[in-house]
Scaffold this motif. Structure first.
Motif, mmCIF file in Angstrom:
data_model
loop_
_atom_site.group_PDB
_atom_site.id
_atom_site.type_symbol
_atom_site.label_atom_id
_atom_site.label_comp_id
_atom_site.label_asym_id
_atom_site.label_seq_id
_atom_site.Cartn_x
_atom_site.Cartn_y
_atom_site.Cartn_z
ATOM 1 N N GLY A 101 79.010 68.951 12.119
ATOM 2 C CA GLY A 101 77.900 68.633 11.235
ATOM 3 C C GLY A 101 78.287 67.770 10.060
ATOM 4 O O GLY A 101 77.419 67.325 9.310
ATOM 5 N N ALA A 102 79.596 67.542 9.868
ATOM 6 C CA ALA A 102 80.033 66.628 8.807
ATOM 7 C C ALA A 102 79.592 65.208 9.157
ATOM 8 O O ALA A 102 79.346 64.895 10.329
ATOM 9 N N PRO A 103 79.471 64.337 8.171
ATOM 10 C CA PRO A 103 79.043 62.963 8.458
ATOM 11 C C PRO A 103 79.955 62.277 9.473
ATOM 12 O O PRO A 103 81.169 62.534 9.520
ATOM 13 N N ALA A 104 79.365 61.411 10.256
ATOM 14 C CA ALA A 104 80.127 60.715 11.298
ATOM 15 C C ALA A 104 81.205 59.814 10.727
ATOM 16 O O ALA A 104 82.161 59.465 11.421
ATOM 17 N N PHE A 105 81.077 59.435 9.456
ATOM 18 C CA PHE A 105 82.075 58.550 8.867
ATOM 19 C C PHE A 105 83.352 59.276 8.460
ATOM 20 O O PHE A 105 84.375 58.656 8.202
ATOM 21 N N LEU A 106 83.312 60.602 8.379
ATOM 22 C CA LEU A 106 84.423 61.366 7.810
ATOM 23 C C LEU A 106 85.524 61.623 8.830
ATOM 24 O O LEU A 106 85.264 62.058 9.962
ATOM 25 N N GLU A 107 86.773 61.378 8.417
ATOM 26 C CA GLU A 107 87.944 61.678 9.234
ATOM 27 C C GLU A 107 88.789 62.741 8.526
ATOM 28 O O GLU A 107 88.358 63.327 7.541
ATOM 29 N N ALA A 108 89.978 62.979 9.043
ATOM 30 C CA ALA A 108 90.845 64.028 8.504
ATOM 31 C C ALA A 108 91.361 63.651 7.116
ATOM 32 O O ALA A 108 91.328 62.489 6.707
ATOM 33 N N VAL A 109 91.860 64.674 6.422
ATOM 34 C CA VAL A 109 92.380 64.482 5.084
ATOM 35 C C VAL A 109 93.620 63.588 5.109
ATOM 36 O O VAL A 109 94.353 63.539 6.099
ATOM 37 N N ASN A 110 93.809 62.851 4.040
ATOM 38 C CA ASN A 110 95.025 62.055 3.876
ATOM 39 C C ASN A 110 96.171 63.020 3.564
ATOM 40 O O ASN A 110 96.147 63.677 2.521
ATOM 41 N N PRO A 111 97.177 63.113 4.430
ATOM 42 C CA PRO A 111 98.249 64.085 4.203
ATOM 43 C C PRO A 111 99.067 63.799 2.958
ATOM 44 O O PRO A 111 99.774 64.681 2.462
ATOM 45 N N ASP A 112 98.966 62.581 2.449
ATOM 46 C CA ASP A 112 99.744 62.204 1.261
ATOM 47 C C ASP A 112 98.957 62.355 -0.036
ATOM 48 O O ASP A 112 99.504 62.123 -1.113
ATOM 49 N N TRP A 113 97.657 62.723 0.073
ATOM 50 C CA TRP A 113 96.840 62.806 -1.137
ATOM 51 C C TRP A 113 95.805 63.908 -0.955
ATOM 52 O O TRP A 113 94.767 63.701 -0.331
ATOM 53 N N ARG A 120 85.544 56.166 8.014
ATOM 54 C CA ARG A 120 85.212 54.945 8.747
ATOM 55 C C ARG A 120 84.350 54.110 7.794
ATOM 56 O O ARG A 120 83.128 54.245 7.753
ATOM 57 N N TYR A 121 85.027 53.279 7.040
ATOM 58 C CA TYR A 121 84.387 52.592 5.910
ATOM 59 C C TYR A 121 83.317 51.602 6.328
ATOM 60 O O TYR A 121 82.518 51.162 5.500
ATOM 61 N N TRP A 122 83.278 51.229 7.582
ATOM 62 C CA TRP A 122 82.270 50.295 8.080
ATOM 63 C C TRP A 122 80.961 51.010 8.419
ATOM 64 O O TRP A 122 79.944 50.366 8.673
ATOM 65 N N HIS A 123 80.973 52.340 8.413
ATOM 66 C CA HIS A 123 79.806 53.116 8.822
ATOM 67 C C HIS A 123 78.691 52.975 7.789
ATOM 68 O O HIS A 123 78.915 53.084 6.582
ATOM 69 N N GLU A 124 77.483 52.777 8.243
ATOM 70 C CA GLU A 124 76.352 52.545 7.355
ATOM 71 C C GLU A 124 76.117 53.711 6.403
ATOM 72 O O GLU A 124 75.829 53.505 5.211
ATOM 73 N N ASP A 125 76.235 54.936 6.882
ATOM 74 C CA ASP A 125 75.988 56.093 6.028
ATOM 75 C C ASP A 125 76.978 56.146 4.864
ATOM 76 O O ASP A 125 76.605 56.512 3.735
ATOM 77 N N TRP A 126 78.228 55.814 5.120
ATOM 78 C CA TRP A 126 79.234 55.788 4.049
ATOM 79 C C TRP A 126 78.906 54.698 3.039
ATOM 80 O O TRP A 126 78.963 54.927 1.824
ATOM 81 N N GLN A 127 78.542 53.543 3.515
ATOM 82 C CA GLN A 127 78.275 52.435 2.610
ATOM 83 C C GLN A 127 77.038 52.704 1.754
ATOM 84 O O GLN A 127 77.031 52.410 0.539
ATOM 85 N N VAL A 128 76.001 53.290 2.331
ATOM 86 C CA VAL A 128 74.809 53.629 1.562
ATOM 87 C C VAL A 128 75.156 54.654 0.487
ATOM 88 O O VAL A 128 74.705 54.552 -0.671
ATOM 89 N N LEU A 129 75.994 55.630 0.833
ATOM 90 C CA LEU A 129 76.417 56.646 -0.122
ATOM 91 C C LEU A 129 77.176 56.022 -1.289
ATOM 92 O O LEU A 129 76.930 56.345 -2.459
ATOM 93 N N MET A 130 78.074 55.103 -0.989
ATOM 94 C CA MET A 130 78.873 54.462 -2.028
ATOM 95 C C MET A 130 78.045 53.503 -2.886
ATOM 96 O O MET A 130 78.289 53.362 -4.082
ATOM 97 N N LEU A 131 77.060 52.857 -2.295
ATOM 98 C CA LEU A 131 76.217 51.958 -3.076
ATOM 99 C C LEU A 131 75.363 52.735 -4.080
ATOM 100 O O LEU A 131 75.082 52.244 -5.176
#
Length: 267
Positions: A101-113, A120-131
């Protein structure tokens, strides 16, 4: 000089203003009186949504030096679990993996941060959220955005330990680099559509400077650890390759900003 004639000779980069001074008014005064031409800060004094800088505070910081620009930090290549847009349901178990149920743009945590998740920064839902997040920054009165994780395309160019330059994204039929250029372009158009002269300063991802339209788009580029990392001088392939790209491609009117990482060791 930058696109609008802005020629910063100095820079302050303060992402945790509450560490600069525990008293908010004094933190504003310190930033206003720091003597730097360009100031990069988080959109919030303490990182929390209810700690957002007010337009009056941004104006006061700007007024401390004639011609100063104040820009907001914005991570466009990873999701941060301490931001107002984050939902606990995206990773309720805190195991670093998106829940069903998490957004389709979301991937695993960055192990270094810790707390930063690949997207997936090209995903429309992510870009709309950031805008929408960018609109908040503009409403606060910032002069521009300092874009972090522009180099997120490198994560998707990796394949079993080797990196494939200009690797194609099957989801868009463009390369991952082209997808990032398109994303930064969208941010720039959105910001400048609302505020004339809105500054767009990507951090890292200097490979993208191979694109002439990208060079003309951005006002400056910040490069972390170009000459040193913590207390060591870099002579790695990474540093050498960045020197080559920047020397050949960093033509006017783009400004180069060197960001040195400081490691304060406990004594």
């Amino acid at each position: 000089a930058g696109k609008d004639g802005f020629q910063p000779q100095s820079m302050a980069y303060v992402l945790q203003a509450d560490k600069l001074d525990k008293r908010r008014p004094q933190a504003v005064d310190k930033l206003a009186n720091c003597g730097r031409d360009l100031i990069v800060v988080d959109y919030s004094y303490d990182g929390a949504a209810d700690g957002k800088w007010t337009p009056q505070e941004i104006a006061k910081i700007r007024s401390g030096l004639k011609g100063r620009k104040v820009v907001a930090y914005l991570s466009i290549g990873e999701a941060e679990d301490y931001r107002s847009y984050w939902r606990a349901s995206w990773d309720r178990g805190r195991d670093g993996k998106p829940d069903p149920g998490a957004p389709a743009f979301l991937e695993a945590v960055n192990p270094d941060w810790e707390g930063n998740y690949k997207v997936r920064y090209w995903h429309e839902d992510w870009q709309v959220l950031m805008l929408k997040y960018l609109d908040e920054i503009i409403d606060q009165g910032f002069d521009g955005a300092y874009l972090d994780l522009v180099a997120a395309f490198e994560h998707f160019e990796e394949d079993n330990g080797r990196w494939i330059d200009h690797r194609k994204n099957p989801a868009t039929n463009r390369t991952y680099r082209e997808d990032m250029i398109a994303w930064v372009t969208r941010i720039a158009k959105h910001g400048r559509g609302r505020t004339k002269g809105f500054l767009v300063i990507p951090q890292n991802g200097s490979q993208l400077l191979e694109s002439e339209p990208y060079r003309r788009l951005v006002d400056a580029i910040g490069v972390e650890d170009l000459f040193n990392f913590r207390h060591q001088v870099l002579i790695s392939f990474y540093s050498k390759s960045n020197h080559v790209v920047l020397r050949v491609k960093l033509d006017a009117p783009t400004i180069l900003i060197i960001v040195l990482t400081v490691n304060r060791e406990k004594t």
